[in-house]
Scaffold this motif. Structure first.
Motif, PDB file in Angstrom:
ATOM      1  N   GLY A  15       0.820  -1.199   0.000  1.00 39.93           N
ATOM      2  CA  GLY A  15       0.000   0.000   0.000  1.00 39.93           C
ATOM      3  C   GLY A  15       0.857   1.253   0.000  1.00 39.93           C
ATOM      4  N   ASP A  16       0.218   2.379   0.214  1.00 38.87           N
ATOM      5  CA  ASP A  16       0.888   3.673   0.235  1.00 38.87           C
ATOM      6  C   ASP A  16       1.450   3.886   1.636  1.00 38.87           C
ATOM      7  N   PHE A  17       2.783   3.829   1.768  1.00 41.96           N
ATOM      8  CA  PHE A  17       3.407   3.912   3.082  1.00 41.96           C
ATOM      9  C   PHE A  17       3.153   5.256   3.749  1.00 41.96           C
ATOM     10  N   HIS A  18       3.148   6.342   2.964  1.00 46.28           N
ATOM     11  CA  HIS A  18       2.900   7.660   3.544  1.00 46.28           C
ATOM     12  C   HIS A  18       1.481   7.741   4.115  1.00 46.28           C
ATOM     13  N   HIS A  19       0.523   7.132   3.410  1.00 41.57           N
ATOM     14  CA  HIS A  19      -0.845   7.099   3.928  1.00 41.57           C
ATOM     15  C   HIS A  19      -0.882   6.284   5.221  1.00 41.57           C
ATOM     16  N   TRP A  20      -0.167   5.190   5.264  1.00 39.22           N
ATOM     17  CA  TRP A  20      -0.124   4.352   6.468  1.00 39.22           C
ATOM     18  C   TRP A  20       0.451   5.141   7.629  1.00 39.22           C
ATOM     19  N   GLN A  21       1.518   5.914   7.354  1.00 40.53           N
ATOM     20  CA  GLN A  21       2.110   6.717   8.418  1.00 40.53           C
ATOM     21  C   GLN A  21       1.114   7.739   8.963  1.00 40.53           C
ATOM     22  N   ARG A  22       0.349   8.370   8.063  1.00 42.43           N
ATOM     23  CA  ARG A  22      -0.665   9.327   8.514  1.00 42.43           C
ATOM     24  C   ARG A  22      -1.715   8.636   9.377  1.00 42.43           C
ATOM     25  N   LEU A  23      -2.132   7.428   8.984  1.00 39.89           N
ATOM     26  CA  LEU A  23      -3.119   6.697   9.779  1.00 39.89           C
ATOM     27  C   LEU A  23      -2.566   6.392  11.166  1.00 39.89           C
ATOM     28  N   GLN A  24      -1.287   6.043  11.247  1.00 38.62           N
ATOM     29  CA  GLN A  24      -0.680   5.733  12.554  1.00 38.62           C
ATOM     30  C   GLN A  24      -0.639   6.969  13.437  1.00 38.62           C
ATOM     31  N   LYS A  25      -0.354   8.129  12.849  1.00 38.26           N
ATOM     32  CA  LYS A  25      -0.327   9.362  13.631  1.00 38.26           C
ATOM     33  C   LYS A  25      -1.712   9.725  14.141  1.00 38.26           C
ATOM     34  N   GLN A  26      -2.741   9.435  13.321  1.00 41.37           N
ATOM     35  CA  GLN A  26      -4.109   9.734  13.722  1.00 41.37           C
ATOM     36  C   GLN A  26      -4.553   8.855  14.883  1.00 41.37           C
ATOM     37  N   LYS A  27      -4.033   7.622  14.948  1.00 38.73           N
ATOM     38  CA  LYS A  27      -4.422   6.692  16.023  1.00 38.73           C
ATOM     39  C   LYS A  27      -3.901   7.164  17.379  1.00 38.73           C
ATOM     40  N   LYS A  28      -2.768   7.885  17.365  1.00 39.53           N
ATOM     41  CA  LYS A  28      -2.150   8.315  18.638  1.00 39.53           C
ATOM     42  C   LYS A  28      -2.885   9.452  19.271  1.00 39.53           C
TER      43      LYS A  28
END
Length: 87
Positions: free
Chosen positions: A74-87
């Motif tokens: 998948g799109d790693f940058h999108h994944w990183q944004r999702l991880q930041k949103q979870k915090k």
């Protein structure tokens, strides 16, 4: 002398290239309501298809296989944004 220079020395202002012709406007086409409805339907289908593509692109899964090493799809940058949103 109040004449513009292009009138006094016209040969200095002439171009060796012909002037481009103005394009003719496209012919007017009258459409029926059925034609317009078909166009709207086709545009809506395209928009929905584009949305499905965007949803597929946003689907991603990454995991840390070793300390500091991420692997997945998948799109790693999108994944990183999702991880930041979870915090």
């Amino acid at each position: 002398m109040n004449e513009p220079l292009w009138k006094v020395f016209p040969e200095a202002y002439e171009s060796p290239y012909p002037r481009p012709k103005k394009p003719e406007p496209p012919p007017r086409v009258d459409k029926t309501e059925e034609d317009i409805d078909e166009v709207i339907k086709a545009l809506n289908e395209r928009r929905q298809a584009a949305g499905r593509f965007a949803d597929e692109r946003d689907t991603c899964h990454y995991e840390e296989t070793s300390p500091g090493v991420m692997q997945g799809f998948g799109d790693f940058h999108h994944w990183q944004r999702l991880q930041k949103q979870k915090k």
